[in-house]
Design a protein around this motif. Structure first.
Motif, PDB file in Angstrom:
ATOM      1  N   THR A   2      14.040 -24.973 -45.628  1.00  0.00           N
ATOM      2  CA  THR A   2      13.090 -24.883 -46.735  1.00  0.00           C
ATOM      3  C   THR A   2      12.563 -23.457 -46.908  1.00  0.00           C
ATOM      4  O   THR A   2      12.491 -22.939 -48.033  1.00  0.00           O
ATOM      5  CB  THR A   2      11.925 -25.865 -46.508  1.00  0.00           C
ATOM      6  OG1 THR A   2      12.449 -27.182 -46.274  1.00  0.00           O
ATOM      7  CG2 THR A   2      11.005 -25.897 -47.705  1.00  0.00           C
ATOM      8  N   LEU A  53      15.510 -26.411 -53.357  1.00  0.00           N
ATOM      9  CA  LEU A  53      14.264 -26.264 -52.594  1.00  0.00           C
ATOM     10  C   LEU A  53      13.431 -27.550 -52.669  1.00  0.00           C
ATOM     11  O   LEU A  53      12.887 -28.009 -51.658  1.00  0.00           O
ATOM     12  CB  LEU A  53      13.471 -25.080 -53.133  1.00  0.00           C
ATOM     13  CG  LEU A  53      12.054 -24.887 -52.599  1.00  0.00           C
ATOM     14  CD1 LEU A  53      12.059 -24.688 -51.090  1.00  0.00           C
ATOM     15  CD2 LEU A  53      11.392 -23.687 -53.296  1.00  0.00           C
ATOM     16  N   ALA A  54      13.356 -28.148 -53.847  1.00  0.00           N
ATOM     17  CA  ALA A  54      12.595 -29.383 -54.002  1.00  0.00           C
ATOM     18  C   ALA A  54      13.192 -30.502 -53.159  1.00  0.00           C
ATOM     19  O   ALA A  54      12.462 -31.260 -52.498  1.00  0.00           O
ATOM     20  CB  ALA A  54      12.561 -29.792 -55.476  1.00  0.00           C
ATOM     21  N   ALA A  73      12.345 -29.850 -49.557  1.00  0.00           N
ATOM     22  CA  ALA A  73      10.927 -30.108 -49.286  1.00  0.00           C
ATOM     23  C   ALA A  73      10.648 -31.604 -49.175  1.00  0.00           C
ATOM     24  O   ALA A  73       9.854 -32.038 -48.331  1.00  0.00           O
ATOM     25  CB  ALA A  73      10.069 -29.482 -50.390  1.00  0.00           C
ATOM     26  N   VAL A  74      11.309 -32.407 -50.004  1.00  0.00           N
ATOM     27  CA  VAL A  74      11.147 -33.858 -49.931  1.00  0.00           C
ATOM     28  C   VAL A  74      11.651 -34.371 -48.582  1.00  0.00           C
ATOM     29  O   VAL A  74      11.006 -35.208 -47.924  1.00  0.00           O
ATOM     30  CB  VAL A  74      11.887 -34.548 -51.089  1.00  0.00           C
ATOM     31  CG1 VAL A  74      11.970 -36.052 -50.858  1.00  0.00           C
ATOM     32  CG2 VAL A  74      11.188 -34.254 -52.413  1.00  0.00           C
ATOM     33  N   THR A 100      15.819 -23.657 -57.150  1.00  0.00           N
ATOM     34  CA  THR A 100      14.535 -24.365 -57.133  1.00  0.00           C
ATOM     35  C   THR A 100      14.742 -25.862 -56.915  1.00  0.00           C
ATOM     36  O   THR A 100      13.984 -26.503 -56.167  1.00  0.00           O
ATOM     37  CB  THR A 100      13.782 -24.134 -58.456  1.00  0.00           C
ATOM     38  OG1 THR A 100      13.575 -22.730 -58.645  1.00  0.00           O
ATOM     39  CG2 THR A 100      12.437 -24.843 -58.446  1.00  0.00           C
ATOM     40  N   ALA A 101      15.766 -26.430 -57.549  1.00  0.00           N
ATOM     41  CA  ALA A 101      16.059 -27.851 -57.363  1.00  0.00           C
ATOM     42  C   ALA A 101      16.465 -28.147 -55.923  1.00  0.00           C
ATOM     43  O   ALA A 101      16.056 -29.162 -55.340  1.00  0.00           O
ATOM     44  CB  ALA A 101      17.170 -28.283 -58.322  1.00  0.00           C
ATOM     45  N   ARG A 111       9.177 -33.486 -45.824  1.00  0.00           N
ATOM     46  CA  ARG A 111       8.022 -34.375 -45.851  1.00  0.00           C
ATOM     47  C   ARG A 111       8.370 -35.735 -45.235  1.00  0.00           C
ATOM     48  O   ARG A 111       7.602 -36.280 -44.431  1.00  0.00           O
ATOM     49  CB  ARG A 111       7.553 -34.561 -47.289  1.00  0.00           C
ATOM     50  CG  ARG A 111       6.312 -35.439 -47.431  1.00  0.00           C
ATOM     51  CD  ARG A 111       6.095 -35.844 -48.869  1.00  0.00           C
ATOM     52  NE  ARG A 111       7.220 -36.657 -49.351  1.00  0.00           N
ATOM     53  CZ  ARG A 111       7.379 -37.038 -50.616  1.00  0.00           C
ATOM     54  NH1 ARG A 111       6.499 -36.667 -51.527  1.00  0.00           N
ATOM     55  NH2 ARG A 111       8.412 -37.777 -50.968  1.00  0.00           N
TER      56      ARG A 111
END
Length: 481
Positions: A351, A464-465, A468-469, A461-462, A472
């Motif tokens: 990430t 990265l998202a 990140a999910v 960016t996609a 989490r």
């Protein structure tokens, strides 16, 4: 299910003393095949004049390789799991060497395209064996280091292809230099075969009378599905496509049929091409998603910049290749570092790496938008270096996290699926980036490099998202990743 030989380490025996030598053989062969993805780009004008190729021929010299590569990844990974990875690796290297010779000797564009298709298929045959052998031969922190070196190989081969091609053309001339782009593979392939027979683990013992279930219907459905998805997008990568858009939808439907068939095949007690339980392994689906999206974003950077500086700024092929070299240097340094750190920081490392890549790509887009000039290559040095540093913390750690829980006997198939996703991501990313890049060319004659680089940033960016999910979710289940 056929078991792997005991040459790889298990919890109860010592690691294979040849494992690092075996790794270097695999990495050199893998580098050779991945280099050929991008090395031809700077030689396309020379190829066009050398064999009187049409624009359509040139498109197939590039996209045909990627198509054949993507089609053979999963079946060859499955076969390597069943009959032994050394055997399939050697077959792939021999076929790659012979097809490289055919490419270099090709007297016509048609024969060159056919040879490139075979060359791409050979690359798809041997590459899943590399990740499978790493799974087989390494454990714990050593596996992270090994995948770190694989990540460095992937990143460097993608970035230095234009440089190597430019050097060969500068040294040998446009008339014959493009042929040596293929001839240089021959000594590498010959050495890889000899060393593979010496250092790679022996194939598993065959059980007398036991047939290998290769799931032919599954192979056909997956191959047709991947072909349907890839064909329209690789055809559109240079601005326009002769393949209808609905072919991609047919490909998606066929992939759905493939999944249904594999589920049925498994329920019948057979050995499927793809064990769908792979997608229940923690980290595998999310890692595959991140890798697919990310390859669509970062490979578009080289596509845009190498064409932009040659057509708009009249850089030579060599200078165009050198322009993107800082990315390769940054990636080389941090890939090995990322392989060592992934066991400590896990998904957090990936990430953070994606954040750094995004910063670098945005800086590249801003630099290009600020204006062209002969010094653009120098102004891009720092942003590309930053993006490369981040990329080294993404590719190899993401592979390590994706396959960490995959059983060794399915490692080749798992690696083939990951690379298939990468090829699909690359093709779709370049098609999307290329559509924006060439959008204004018909009217104004200007290529929209700034807009295309914004698309690259959006794809990063996609990714990265998605990372990140996953980070989490991992922390919800078991605390910090």
């Amino acid at each position: 299910m056929t078991s792997e030989p005991s040459a790889g380490p298990t919890p109860d025996d010592a690691p294979d003393p040849r494992r690092w030598k075996a790794l270097w053989v695999c990495l050199v062969a893998g580098f050779m095949t991945l280099l050929d993805v991008s090395i031809v780009n700077v030689a396309l004008p020379s190829i066009q004049s050398g064999v009187e190729a049409t624009p359509s021929d040139l498109q197939w010299v590039v996209s045909g390789y990627a198509l054949a590569f993507g089609l053979t990844l999963v079946p060859s990974g499955r076969i390597g799991d069943a009959v032994g990875r050394r055997t399939v690796f050697v077959v792939g290297v021999v076929l790659f060497g012979l097809s490289s010779l055919a490419c270099g000797l090709a007297p016509s564009a048609e024969l060159l395209v056919v040879a490139r298709l075979v060359q791409g298929a050979a690359g798809g045959i041997l590459n899943p064996q590399v990740s499978g052998l790493i799974q087989q031969l390494f454990r714990g922190a050593e596996r992270g280091r090994a995948f770190g070196l694989l990540g460095a190989t992937i990143g460097i081969s993608t970035a230095v292809g234009p440089v190597v091609g430019g050097l060969l053309l500068a040294a040998l001339g446009a008339q014959s230099g493009w042929r040596w782009i293929f001839f240089v593979n021959l000594p590498v392939a010959a050495a890889a075969v000899v060393l593979a027979m010496r250092w790679l683990p022996d194939p598993p013992a065959r059980v007398r009378g036991r047939r290998i279930d290769v799931d032919p219907v599954g192979v056909l459905l997956l191959g047709a599905g991947v072909l349907g998805i890839l064909l329209p997008v690789v055809e559109s990568g240079r601005g326009g496509s002769t393949v209808p858009w609905w072919v991609g939808l047919v490909g998606v439907v066929l992939v759905g049929a493939f999944l249904a068939w594999e589920r049925r095949y498994t329920n019948e007690g057979r050995e499927p091409l793809v064990d769908l339980s792979l997608f229940t392994v923690r980290g595998y689906p999310s890692g595959a998603t991140v890798g697919t999206i990310y390859f669509g974003g970062f490979t578009g950077i080289f596509f845009v910049l190498t064409i932009h500086v040659q057509q708009q700024l009249h850089y030579s092929p060599l200078l165009a290749g050198l322009t993107v070299t800082p990315f390769a240097l940054g990636s080389a340094v941090t890939s090995a570092l990322g392989g060592r750190l992934v066991s400590r920081y896990g998904r957090l490392l990936v990430t953070v790496g994606l954040v750094v890549v995004l910063i670098g790509v945005v800086a590249v887009a801003i630099t290009v938008a600020a204006g062209d000039g002969p010094d653009l290559g120098w102004r891009l040095l720092a942003p590309l270096l930053v993006a490369g540093i981040g990329s080294g913390l993404v590719i190899s750690p993401n592979i390590t996290l994706s396959v960490d829980g995959v059983p060794v006997e399915r490692a080749g198939t798992a690696g083939g699926l990951l690379q298939t996703g990468q090829r699909i991501g690359t093709a779709m990313g370049i098609a999307l980036v290329g559509a924006v890049f060439y959008a204004g060319a018909a009217g104004t004659g200007e290529l929209d490099a700034g807009g295309a680089l914004k698309v690259c940033a959006a794809l990063v960016t996609a990714a990265l998202a998605a990372s990140a999910v996953d980070l989490r979710n991992r922390r919800r289940v078991s605390g910090p990743a």
